[in-house]
Design an enzyme around this catalytic site. Structure first.
Site, PDB file in Angstrom:
ATOM      1  NE  ARG A  92      -3.973  -1.595   2.199  1.00  0.00           N
ATOM      2  CZ  ARG A  92      -4.143  -2.968   2.871  1.00  0.00           C
ATOM      3  NH1 ARG A  92      -3.162  -3.241   3.292  1.00  0.00           N
ATOM      4  NH2 ARG A  92      -5.149  -3.609   2.646  1.00  0.00           N
ATOM      5  CB  VAL A 126      -6.801   4.600   3.161  1.00  0.00           C
ATOM      6  CG1 VAL A 126      -6.711   3.986   4.581  1.00  0.00           C
ATOM      7  CG2 VAL A 126      -8.341   5.353   2.973  1.00  0.00           C
ATOM      8  CG  ASP A 152      -8.154  -3.455   7.715  1.00  0.00           C
ATOM      9  OD1 ASP A 152      -7.116  -3.907   6.995  1.00  0.00           O
ATOM     10  OD2 ASP A 152      -8.788  -2.300   7.352  1.00  0.00           O
ATOM     11  NE  ARG A 155     -10.822  -8.058   4.302  1.00  0.00           N
ATOM     12  CZ  ARG A 155      -9.986  -7.344   3.194  1.00  0.00           C
ATOM     13  NH1 ARG A 155      -8.961  -6.385   3.756  1.00  0.00           N
ATOM     14  NH2 ARG A 155     -10.463  -7.273   1.859  1.00  0.00           N
ATOM     15  CG  HIS A 179      -6.330   0.160   5.396  1.00  0.00           C
ATOM     16  ND1 HIS A 179      -7.221  -1.017   5.430  1.00  0.00           N
ATOM     17  CD2 HIS A 179      -6.174   0.199   4.039  1.00  0.00           C
ATOM     18  CE1 HIS A 179      -7.283  -1.545   4.498  1.00  0.00           C
ATOM     19  NE2 HIS A 179      -6.996  -0.844   3.335  1.00  0.00           N
TER      20      HIS A 179
HETATM   21  P1  6V0 Z   1      -9.485   1.399 -10.397  1.00  0.00           P
HETATM   22  O1  6V0 Z   1     -10.541   0.266 -10.810  1.00  0.00           O
HETATM   23  O2  6V0 Z   1      -8.155   1.500 -11.290  1.00  0.00           O
HETATM   24  O3  6V0 Z   1     -10.434   2.747 -10.489  1.00  0.00           O
HETATM   25  C1  6V0 Z   1      -9.854   3.984 -10.029  1.00  0.00           C
HETATM   26  C2  6V0 Z   1     -10.551   4.915 -10.969  1.00  0.00           C
HETATM   27  O4  6V0 Z   1     -10.156   6.340 -10.407  1.00  0.00           O
HETATM   28  C3  6V0 Z   1     -10.526   4.671 -12.224  1.00  0.00           C
HETATM   29  O5  6V0 Z   1     -12.121   4.695 -13.109  1.00  0.00           O
HETATM   30  C4  6V0 Z   1      -9.829   6.069 -12.855  1.00  0.00           C
HETATM   31  O6  6V0 Z   1     -10.063   6.685 -14.042  1.00  0.00           O
HETATM   32  C5  6V0 Z   1     -10.116   7.050 -11.565  1.00  0.00           C
HETATM   33  N1  6V0 Z   1      -9.367   8.272 -11.582  1.00  0.00           N
HETATM   34  C6  6V0 Z   1      -8.000   8.098 -11.646  1.00  0.00           C
HETATM   35  N2  6V0 Z   1      -7.653   9.458 -11.479  1.00  0.00           N
HETATM   36  C7  6V0 Z   1      -8.551  10.228 -11.229  1.00  0.00           C
HETATM   37  C8  6V0 Z   1      -8.695  11.653 -11.131  1.00  0.00           C
HETATM   38  N3  6V0 Z   1      -7.666  12.553 -11.202  1.00  0.00           N
HETATM   39  N4  6V0 Z   1     -10.105  12.024 -10.875  1.00  0.00           N
HETATM   40  C9  6V0 Z   1     -11.255  11.368 -11.018  1.00  0.00           C
HETATM   41  N5  6V0 Z   1     -10.991   9.906 -11.340  1.00  0.00           N
HETATM   42  C10 6V0 Z   1      -9.807   9.315 -11.468  1.00  0.00           C
HETATM   43  O7  6V0 Z   1      -9.218   1.044  -8.992  1.00  0.00           O
HETATM   44  P2  6V0 Z   1      -9.797   0.558  -7.583  1.00  0.00           P
HETATM   45  O8  6V0 Z   1     -11.500   0.972  -8.088  1.00  0.00           O
HETATM   46  O9  6V0 Z   1      -9.966  -1.091  -7.644  1.00  0.00           O
HETATM   47  O10 6V0 Z   1      -9.330   1.078  -6.542  1.00  0.00           O
HETATM   48  C11 6V0 Z   1      -9.519   2.335  -6.331  1.00  0.00           C
HETATM   49  C12 6V0 Z   1      -8.607   2.827  -5.000  1.00  0.00           C
HETATM   50  O11 6V0 Z   1      -9.311   2.212  -3.774  1.00  0.00           O
HETATM   51  C13 6V0 Z   1      -7.136   2.335  -4.926  1.00  0.00           C
HETATM   52  O12 6V0 Z   1      -6.474   3.370  -4.299  1.00  0.00           O
HETATM   53  C14 6V0 Z   1      -7.273   1.300  -4.007  1.00  0.00           C
HETATM   54  O13 6V0 Z   1      -6.010   0.772  -3.586  1.00  0.00           O
HETATM   55  C15 6V0 Z   1      -8.053   1.616  -2.956  1.00  0.00           C
HETATM   56  N6  6V0 Z   1      -8.778   0.332  -2.274  1.00  0.00           N
HETATM   57  C16 6V0 Z   1      -8.980   0.808  -1.079  1.00  0.00           C
HETATM   58  C17 6V0 Z   1      -9.576  -0.171   0.074  1.00  0.00           C
HETATM   59  C18 6V0 Z   1      -9.484   0.209   1.657  1.00  0.00           C
HETATM   60  O14 6V0 Z   1     -10.052  -0.680   2.360  1.00  0.00           O
HETATM   61  N7  6V0 Z   1      -9.249   1.192   1.728  1.00  0.00           N
HETATM   62  C19 6V0 Z   1      -9.914  -1.246  -0.386  1.00  0.00           C
HETATM   63  C20 6V0 Z   1      -9.734  -1.504  -1.898  1.00  0.00           C
HETATM   64  C21 6V0 Z   1      -9.010  -0.738  -2.680  1.00  0.00           C
END
Ligand code: 6V0
Length: 317
Positions: A92, A126, A152, A155, A179
C-alpha cells in the site's frame, strides 16, 4: 440528536472497481436520494450510471447520474475512490506517491464547489491520502475521514466468528492503527456476549487456541493481498464497508466505527492519520474514543503510527 435528513446527496469520485461497486451497493440499499458519479474517464462513469440505473427499478428510486465537480455542491458525503489500485506484490505504501498526486488535484476540484459535508477517503494508502486531503482542503479534522480499518475490523470479526461458530454480529472487536501491515487487533477490547476474548482462548471447551491469535491477526492483515493475488482487485467487501460508513453519516447514527482521522495527542501520537474506534455521525468523527489499552497494545499502536508517519514524511518531501 439531529433529525435524519429527508434528502441526501452523495458523490463518488473514481468509478473503478471500488467506486462502481460502492455505487451499486448504495443503489441496492437505497442509501441516498441522489448519487453522482465522477471520474476523469467520463465514459466510465456514464457507463456505470447507465448500468446501475437499468437495475434501479427493481431496487427502488434514486437519482443516479454521471456528473462533474460542480455537482459536489450540496453533497452530504463525498467518497474518494480515485487512484491506482495495488498491483500484486506492491505494498500500500508503494502506492503513496502515485495516488497523492491524484488526490491533490481532486481535492482542489472538490473545494471549488464544496459547501458542506464529509469527505470519506478510500483510495490507498488511505492513511496518507486522508492526511493530505485534510491539510489541502483546510476542513476541520473530523470532516475528512478514511474508511480506515472498518473493513479490517469486519474481516477480524468474520474470522473469529468462523472459528467460534458464532454469528459475526455478536463478535465485538476492532483492528486499529494503520490500514496496512502495522495494524493490530485490539484483543483487550474484543468480546463476545460480554466475555473478553481471552476467556475463550483459555477455555478448553472452545475451539480457540493461543496460537490462533497470530494466525487471525495475520489473516486479517494479508486478506487484501490474498484477494488481489487471486482475482486482481478487492471491491465487494470495501464497497459494503463504504456503504455502511455513508449510512452512518447520512443517518446521523453516532455509531462507533474504526474510521481514520488525524490524531492529535492521544497515546502520545500526534499529527498522523490512523484508525481508532470513533463516534461517527453526520458531522463526521464526533469523538475518537480514549480506551484502556494494555501497555503492549499502546506500544504497537505507537509503532503503527510511526510507520505511517515515516511514509508521510517521504511523501511530504
Ligand atoms: P480502479 O478500478 O483502477 O479505479 C480507479 C478509478 O479512478 C478509475 O476509474 C480512474 O479513471 C479513476 N481516476 C484516476 N484518476 C482520477 C482523477 N484524477 N479524478 C477522478 N478519477 C480518477 O481502482 P479500484 O477501484 O480497484 O481502487 C481504487 C482505490 O481504492 C485504490 O487506491 C485502491 O487501492 C483503493 N482501495 C482501498 C481499499 C480500502 O480498504 N481502503 C480497499 C480496496 C481498494
Amino acid at each position: 440528536m439531529q433529525m435524519v435528513k429527508s434528502k441526501s446527496k452523495v458523490a463518488i469520485i473514481g468509478t473503478g472497481f471500488v467506486g462502481a461497486s460502492a455505487a451499486f451497493t448504495m443503489a441496492l440499499q437505497q442509501t441516498a436520494n441522489e448519487l453522482v458519479l465522477i471520474d476523469v474517464f467520463k465514459e466510465k462513469s456514464i457507463g456505470e450510471a447507465m448500468d446501475i440505473n437499468h437495475g434501479l427499478p427493481f431496487m427502488g428510486q434514486m437519482s443516479l447520474y454521471a456528473g462533474d465537480y460542480s455537482d459536489i455542491k450540496d453533497c452530504d458525503v463525498i467518497v474518494v475512490t480515485a487512484g491506482a489500485n495495488r498491483k500484486p506484490g506492491e505494498t500500500r505504501l508503494d502506492l503513496a506517491k502515485k495516488n497523492v498526486l491524484i488526490a491533490k488535484e481532486l481535492t482542489q476540484n472538490i473545494m471549488k464547489h464544496y459547501n458542506h459535508g464529509v469527505i470519506l477517503v478510500v483510495s490507498n494508502p488511505v492513511d496518507i491520502i486522508t492526511y493530505m486531503v485534510q491539510k489541502w482542503s483546510g476542513l476541520p479534522v473530523g470532516k475528512v475521514i478514511s474508511s480506515g480499518t472498518v473493513l479490517d475490523s469486519i474481516r477480524f470479526r468474520y474470522l473469529l466468528s468462523e472459528k467460534l461458530n458464532v454469528d459475526a454480529k455478536n463478535v465485538h472487536g476492532y483492528i486499529i492503527g494503520e490500514h496496512g501491515d502495522s495494524q493490530l487487533p485490539l484483543w483487550s477490547g474484543t468480546h463476545i456476549a460480554g466475555k473478553n476474548i481471552n476467556e475463550y482462548f483459555n477455555d478448553p471447551k472452545s475451539n480457540l487456541r493461543e496460537e490462533d491469535k497470530a494466525i487471525i491477526a495475520e489473516g486479517v492483515k494479508t486478506a487484501g493481498a490474498t484477494i488481489i493475488k487471486n482475482k486482481g482487485a478487492t471491491y465487494y467487501g470495501i464497497a459494503v464497508a463504504v456503504n455502511t460508513i455513508v449510512e452512518t453519516l447520512l443517518k446521523n447514527q453516532n455509531t462507533i466505527r474504526t474510521v481514520g482521522t488525524v490524531i492529535n495527542g492521544m497515546y502520545g501520537i500526534d499529527d498522523v492519520v490512523i484508525s481508532l474506534p470513533s463516534i461517527v455521525n453526520s458531522e463526521g468523527v464526533q469523538e475518537v474514543l480514549q480506551l484502556n489499552l494494555t501497555p503492549e497494545e499502546e506500544d504497537a499502536l505507537r509503532f503503527s503510527a510511526n510507520q505511517v508517519k515515516s511514509v508521510l514524511n517521504e511523501v511530504k518531501n
